[in-house]
Design an enzyme around this catalytic site. Structure first.
Site, mmCIF file in Angstrom:
data_model
loop_
_atom_site.group_PDB
_atom_site.id
_atom_site.type_symbol
_atom_site.label_atom_id
_atom_site.label_comp_id
_atom_site.label_asym_id
_atom_site.label_seq_id
_atom_site.Cartn_x
_atom_site.Cartn_y
_atom_site.Cartn_z
ATOM 1 N N GLU A 1 -24.545 54.562 15.381
ATOM 2 C CA GLU A 1 -24.948 55.957 15.183
ATOM 3 C C GLU A 1 -23.717 56.761 14.781
ATOM 4 O O GLU A 1 -22.609 56.489 15.247
ATOM 5 C CB GLU A 1 -25.541 56.535 16.476
ATOM 6 N N ALA B 1 -35.445 61.914 28.341
ATOM 7 C CA ALA B 1 -35.573 61.496 29.743
ATOM 8 C C ALA B 1 -36.243 62.600 30.554
ATOM 9 O O ALA B 1 -35.993 63.789 30.327
ATOM 10 C CB ALA B 1 -34.188 61.203 30.308
ATOM 11 N N ASN C 1 -28.064 61.446 30.385
ATOM 12 C CA ASN C 1 -26.649 61.787 30.608
ATOM 13 C C ASN C 1 -26.036 62.693 29.540
ATOM 14 O O ASN C 1 -25.087 63.418 29.809
ATOM 15 C CB ASN C 1 -25.810 60.529 30.853
ATOM 16 N N ARG D 1 -27.907 62.982 17.802
ATOM 17 C CA ARG D 1 -27.279 61.831 17.163
ATOM 18 C C ARG D 1 -28.333 60.964 16.466
ATOM 19 O O ARG D 1 -28.029 60.176 15.583
ATOM 20 C CB ARG D 1 -26.525 61.018 18.235
ATOM 21 N N CYS E 1 -21.874 56.191 29.044
ATOM 22 C CA CYS E 1 -21.898 54.767 28.697
ATOM 23 C C CYS E 1 -20.510 54.292 28.292
ATOM 24 O O CYS E 1 -20.188 53.125 28.401
ATOM 25 C CB CYS E 1 -22.887 54.538 27.566
ATOM 26 N N SER F 1 -30.498 52.154 29.234
ATOM 27 C CA SER F 1 -29.944 50.988 29.923
ATOM 28 C C SER F 1 -30.297 49.694 29.193
ATOM 29 O O SER F 1 -31.299 49.611 28.480
ATOM 30 C CB SER F 1 -30.503 50.944 31.351
ATOM 31 N N GLU G 1 -28.709 51.584 21.622
ATOM 32 C CA GLU G 1 -27.422 52.027 22.201
ATOM 33 C C GLU G 1 -27.567 51.841 23.702
ATOM 34 O O GLU G 1 -28.242 52.636 24.360
ATOM 35 C CB GLU G 1 -27.161 53.500 21.855
HETATM 36 P P1 NAD Z 1 -32.975 54.259 31.179
HETATM 37 O O1 NAD Z 1 -32.924 53.019 30.386
HETATM 38 O O2 NAD Z 1 -33.509 54.190 32.551
HETATM 39 O O3 NAD Z 1 -33.816 55.377 30.429
HETATM 40 C C1 NAD Z 1 -33.536 55.774 29.103
HETATM 41 C C2 NAD Z 1 -34.778 56.333 28.482
HETATM 42 O O4 NAD Z 1 -35.744 55.292 28.384
HETATM 43 C C3 NAD Z 1 -35.453 57.459 29.269
HETATM 44 O O5 NAD Z 1 -35.978 58.390 28.359
HETATM 45 C C4 NAD Z 1 -36.574 56.731 30.005
HETATM 46 O O6 NAD Z 1 -37.662 57.567 30.314
HETATM 47 C C5 NAD Z 1 -36.975 55.715 28.953
HETATM 48 N N1 NAD Z 1 -37.663 54.536 29.461
HETATM 49 C C6 NAD Z 1 -37.568 53.951 30.668
HETATM 50 N N2 NAD Z 1 -38.389 52.881 30.724
HETATM 51 C C7 NAD Z 1 -38.995 52.788 29.523
HETATM 52 C C8 NAD Z 1 -39.945 51.891 28.953
HETATM 53 N N3 NAD Z 1 -40.431 50.871 29.616
HETATM 54 N N4 NAD Z 1 -40.354 52.115 27.677
HETATM 55 C C9 NAD Z 1 -39.873 53.142 26.971
HETATM 56 N N5 NAD Z 1 -38.966 54.018 27.447
HETATM 57 C C10 NAD Z 1 -38.531 53.836 28.712
HETATM 58 O O7 NAD Z 1 -31.479 54.839 31.158
HETATM 59 P P2 NAD Z 1 -30.936 56.157 31.836
HETATM 60 O O8 NAD Z 1 -30.741 55.885 33.288
HETATM 61 O O9 NAD Z 1 -31.736 57.343 31.428
HETATM 62 O O10 NAD Z 1 -29.524 56.302 31.104
HETATM 63 C C11 NAD Z 1 -28.389 55.645 31.523
HETATM 64 C C12 NAD Z 1 -28.150 54.405 30.695
HETATM 65 O O11 NAD Z 1 -28.042 54.757 29.325
HETATM 66 C C13 NAD Z 1 -26.852 53.728 31.037
HETATM 67 O O12 NAD Z 1 -27.037 52.339 31.047
HETATM 68 C C14 NAD Z 1 -25.937 54.133 29.895
HETATM 69 O O13 NAD Z 1 -24.859 53.264 29.669
HETATM 70 C C15 NAD Z 1 -26.890 54.174 28.758
HETATM 71 N N6 NAD Z 1 -26.361 55.003 27.667
HETATM 72 C C16 NAD Z 1 -25.947 54.380 26.536
HETATM 73 C C17 NAD Z 1 -25.407 55.126 25.505
HETATM 74 C C18 NAD Z 1 -24.930 54.470 24.243
HETATM 75 O O14 NAD Z 1 -24.740 55.173 23.267
HETATM 76 N N7 NAD Z 1 -24.734 53.169 24.214
HETATM 77 C C19 NAD Z 1 -25.313 56.512 25.620
HETATM 78 C C20 NAD Z 1 -25.755 57.113 26.793
HETATM 79 C C21 NAD Z 1 -26.282 56.336 27.812
#
Ligand code: NAD
Length: 488
Positions: free
Chosen positions: A469, A187, A162, A170, A295, A240, A261
């Protein structure tokens, strides 16, 4: 510094950004991951699909560079980071266009992201030379306590789609400022920005192996293999909550230090005494930045009875004025969602809320055009039993809940496993500070629609994460305190 030049989205060729995996300062060509333009479902480019062996090669490269980088004087590290900031700023339009193409977000949002992302390099170029230690008398008076902060070691960084630039910088900027070498796994939906930035780091003088970038369709096995390697001492993850939980369990096996995060479910609380226009301005930023794919996005509008109808009318009017279209079109206010799956989820959450009695004031049904679109939507009378009360919507949907008393608002705001951002609107500062204190969130925006600031600690409580962060706190996530008891 070179001034940023305009960049024509129609003329951009994405293939040069998909040169290969970036390991040890070299590009290793490959393919296997198509990058889809969510605006029209076309393929922009194909990036490599790293294997476990590729990931271990990246760990080797990070290890080979670690000693030299750790010993590079902080001033020199800072100057390299400063050059990263300058180069990103000079190439801002190109990067914004790339982000808009692969992520779908409106160009205005993408420009904002690039500025925000570059700022982490400027901030941490300044922090690199201000890493403090401690030296004091032990309470017993028998010796002195010396505390030195040392780089934690090789860091694995995992980022979501996103904010393809900002979530990477960051992490990378503080890690490099601290003296760590890193492996970034962006991602798969938005890898082109991460690879474009890798070129910038190299041009800025980041030595080979200090930053490595790999994309993979097997994030689990690849990450688990890196975490199992004793040279890897840090995992910083943004994504997530379910994936964060799984990674924490994996990191536990080798006791790797973790920063997390994770997801959010931000309440946006509007009291009767709020400045209505300010609340509406804030609502549009908090809800519609990135078309709701943030997020920190306002996920629940919790509005007091006396201002409820005026707020809904104002929000509906502003949301209706947003033009939906490809992110790269200058007139676009709301771009597409990242994937069809994301649109399916939004559609499900809206249908569930309607089944439980919600009324659609605006939007509420997906268009049939190509691309992953969902229109700006406002809903009232949303039941707190609705799934969207507890789950991230991650889209341009604003559910409004009504409340009467401060206690009720605080209880509703805290009725979630998440605790990332929250928004409070009131003209009574005492009430605002008191409610901000009561809300269980890592960050509260008081009479503002935006919390993110590279100079401030970003992060969540409860199941929204661990660690911070940005700010002076962010660099400490990449350092270990070394205590030396001195005999005098
Ligand atoms: P996601 O958890 O599906 O994926 C995030 C990253 O993790 C990607 O690079 C993905 O390839 C990787 N990933 C997935 N499965 C994995 C595994 N088993 N082992 C290692 N890496 C793995 O999340 P998303 O759909 O890409 O992003 C959206 C989510 O991110 C939302 O929940 C959002 O709230 C969160 N987010 C949080 C922040 C924050 O700062 N708190 C910022 C941006 C997004």
């Amino acid at each position: 510094m070179t001034a940023a030049t305009k960049f024509d989205p129609a003329s951009i060729d994405c293939a040069p950004y998909a040169k290969g995996l970036f390991i040890g300062g070299k590009w290793l060509p490959g393919s296997g991951i198509p990058v889809v333009n969510p605006s029209d479902e076309s393929i922009l480019a194909e990036v490599p699909d790293a294997s476990v062996a590729d990931a271990m090669a990246a760990v080797d490269a990070a290890d080979a560079a670690a000693k030299g980088w750790r010993k590079t004087p902080p001033r020199q590290r800072g100057e390299i980071l400063r050059r990263c900031f300058e180069l990103m700023t000079a190439r801002a339009e190109e990067l914004a266009t790339l982000i808009s193409l692969e992520n779908g977000k409106a160009l205005s949002d993408a420009r904002g992201e690039v500025a925000y992302a570059a700022e982490f390099f400027r901030w941490y170029s300044e922090e690199a030379v201000r890493i403090a230690g401690e030296f004091r008398m032990a309470p017993a008076g028998t010796n002195r306590i010396l505390v030195d902060y040392q780089p934690i070691g090789i860091a694995v960084l995992i980022t979501p789609w996103n904010f393809p630039a900002a979530m990477a910088t960051r992490k990378i900027a503080p890690a490099l400022a601290a003296g760590c070498t890193v492996i970034l796994k962006p991602a798969s939906e938005t890898p082109l920005t991460a690879y474009a930035l890798a070129d910038i780091y190299a041009e800025a003088g980041v030595p080979p192996g200090v930053v490595n970038v790999i994309t993979t369709t097997q994030p689990g096995p690849v990450t688990n293999a890196m975490l199992a390697d004793p040279r890897v001492r840090k995992l910083s993850f943004t994504g997530s909550t379910p994936v964060g939980r799984a990674l924490l369990a994996e990191a536990a096996k080798t006791v790797v230090n973790c920063s997390m995060e994770l997801g959010g479910n931000a309440p946006f609380v509007v009291f009767d005494d709020a400045d209505l226009e300010a609340a509406l301005d804030g609502a549009m930023v908090a809800k519609m930045r990135n078309a709701g794919e943030a997020c920190t996005a306002a996920n629940r509008f919790i509005v007091q009875s006396g201002i409820h109808d005026a707020f809904v009318a104002g929000l509906t009017k502003r949301m209706a004025a947003l033009k939906m279209g490809p992110g790269t079109d200058a007139a676009t206010g709301v771009g597409p969602m990242i994937t069809k799956k994301a649109v399916d989820k939004i559609e499900h959450l809206v249908a569930d809320a309607v089944t439980r009695g919600a009324r659609i004031e605006l939007g509420g049904s997906r268009p049939t055009d190509k691309g992953f679109y969902y229109p700006p939507t406002v809903m009232t009378g949303v039941s707190t039993a609705s799934e969207m009360m507890h789950e991230e919507i991650f889209g341009p949907v604003a559910p409004v809940y009504r409340f009467e008393t401060d206690e009720e608002a605080i209880a509703m705001a805290n009725d979630t496993e998440y605790g990332l951002a929250a928004y409070v609107f009131t003209q009574d500062l005492k009430r605002g500070l008191s409610v901000s204190g009561e809300i269980e969130a890592g960050m509260v925006a008081l009479n503002r629609g935006l919390v993110s600031d590279p100079a401030a600690p970003f992060g969540g409580v409860k199941q929204s994460g661990l660690g911070r962060e940005g700010g002076v706190h962010g660099i400490l996530e990449y350092m270990e305190a070394k205590y030396i008891a001195t005999a005098f």
